[in-house]
Design a protein around this motif. Sequence first.
Motif, mmCIF file in Angstrom:
data_model
loop_
_atom_site.group_PDB
_atom_site.id
_atom_site.type_symbol
_atom_site.label_atom_id
_atom_site.label_comp_id
_atom_site.label_asym_id
_atom_site.label_seq_id
_atom_site.Cartn_x
_atom_site.Cartn_y
_atom_site.Cartn_z
ATOM 1 N N ALA A 129 0.882 -1.126 -0.050
ATOM 2 C CA ALA A 129 0.034 0.060 -0.029
ATOM 3 C C ALA A 129 0.778 1.191 -0.029
ATOM 4 O O ALA A 129 0.534 2.293 -0.650
ATOM 5 N N GLU A 130 1.964 1.272 0.736
ATOM 6 C CA GLU A 130 2.884 2.376 0.610
ATOM 7 C C GLU A 130 3.516 2.610 -0.470
ATOM 8 O O GLU A 130 3.569 3.473 -1.230
ATOM 9 N N LEU A 131 3.994 1.369 -1.223
ATOM 10 C CA LEU A 131 4.537 1.545 -2.723
ATOM 11 C C LEU A 131 3.576 2.196 -3.610
ATOM 12 O O LEU A 131 3.723 2.840 -4.528
ATOM 13 N N LEU A 132 2.252 1.745 -3.468
ATOM 14 C CA LEU A 132 1.079 2.195 -4.311
ATOM 15 C C LEU A 132 0.936 3.743 -4.330
ATOM 16 O O LEU A 132 0.892 4.387 -5.380
ATOM 17 N N ARG A 133 1.313 4.028 -3.098
ATOM 18 C CA ARG A 133 0.877 5.547 -2.805
ATOM 19 C C ARG A 133 2.042 6.219 -3.117
ATOM 20 O O ARG A 133 1.877 7.446 -3.889
ATOM 21 N N GLU A 134 3.245 5.769 -2.925
ATOM 22 C CA GLU A 134 4.296 6.548 -3.370
ATOM 23 C C GLU A 134 4.805 6.366 -4.795
ATOM 24 O O GLU A 134 5.201 7.368 -5.403
ATOM 25 N N GLN A 135 4.751 5.184 -5.483
ATOM 26 C CA GLN A 135 5.136 4.952 -6.917
ATOM 27 C C GLN A 135 4.155 4.801 -7.889
ATOM 28 O O GLN A 135 4.415 4.395 -8.980
ATOM 29 N N GLY A 136 2.908 4.290 -7.612
ATOM 30 C CA GLY A 136 1.779 4.098 -8.260
ATOM 31 C C GLY A 136 1.989 2.453 -8.562
ATOM 32 O O GLY A 136 2.736 1.849 -7.901
ATOM 33 N N ARG A 137 0.913 2.111 -9.506
ATOM 34 C CA ARG A 137 0.999 0.446 -9.488
ATOM 35 C C ARG A 137 2.056 -0.307 -9.991
ATOM 36 O O ARG A 137 2.484 -1.192 -9.543
ATOM 37 N N ALA A 138 2.844 0.385 -10.842
ATOM 38 C CA ALA A 138 4.191 -0.301 -11.593
ATOM 39 C C ALA A 138 5.184 -0.155 -10.365
ATOM 40 O O ALA A 138 6.034 -1.157 -10.602
#
Length: 243
Positions: free
Chosen positions: A20-29
Amino acid sequence: MREVRETRDEVRERLVAVAAELLREQGRAGVTTRATAERAGVQAPTIYRIFGDKEGLLDAVAEHEMAAFAAAKADASHPSGDTDPVTDLRAGWEMTIEFGLANPELFALVSDPARATDSPATRAGIQLLAEKVHRVALAGRLRVAEDRAVDIIHAAGTGAVLALLSQPAAERDLSLATSMLEACLAQLVTGTGVPTEDRSATTAAVTLRAEAPHLSALSTSERLLLTDWLDRVIAQDTAHHHP
């Protein structure tokens, strides 16, 4: 066995939180199995054992985040008996728009039709909307069938967020979402617009339909029969006004 299950659950929760953190920070990719595993401090195969693949991980993230939002929305939705149900409906709409704009990557993920249809969290959110619409019906202010009103408002809200997200953040006109809601309410709810035709008979049918399951003076079979009659009246009117 209990210890193994708890350990697996803890690892799963940590992976979902990291993804979830990665999704917020960098998007789905940015939500790769490698990046998620490294940040969570586990081996990449762990993700495959728990979630199947990256898409399974994304599904878990979407469900977790939407469940948290639905819980927050439910906590803010404990209206007293004298609270205007339409005001409560508007408040729920505003929370949804704010959430979507604050979480663009997540909203894009959960609005994906392939995920939304099977997501328990998405269904829970729609159920909260259905409860708000039901209160409007019980108040005698709904012009159409409850399920139709839910579908229209849900579609309008999703469309409003996606339209706003397609615009540069500095140029977004948030009144677009408000105007869309008011346009919906003018057609769905009494007292919020000028109807083109008198729909009082249909409004009465919708109101009685909302009350029908609770009419203790009738037997179960009588309530079912009444519900069937009212559904037919409402459906006929809907077909007449929406060819």
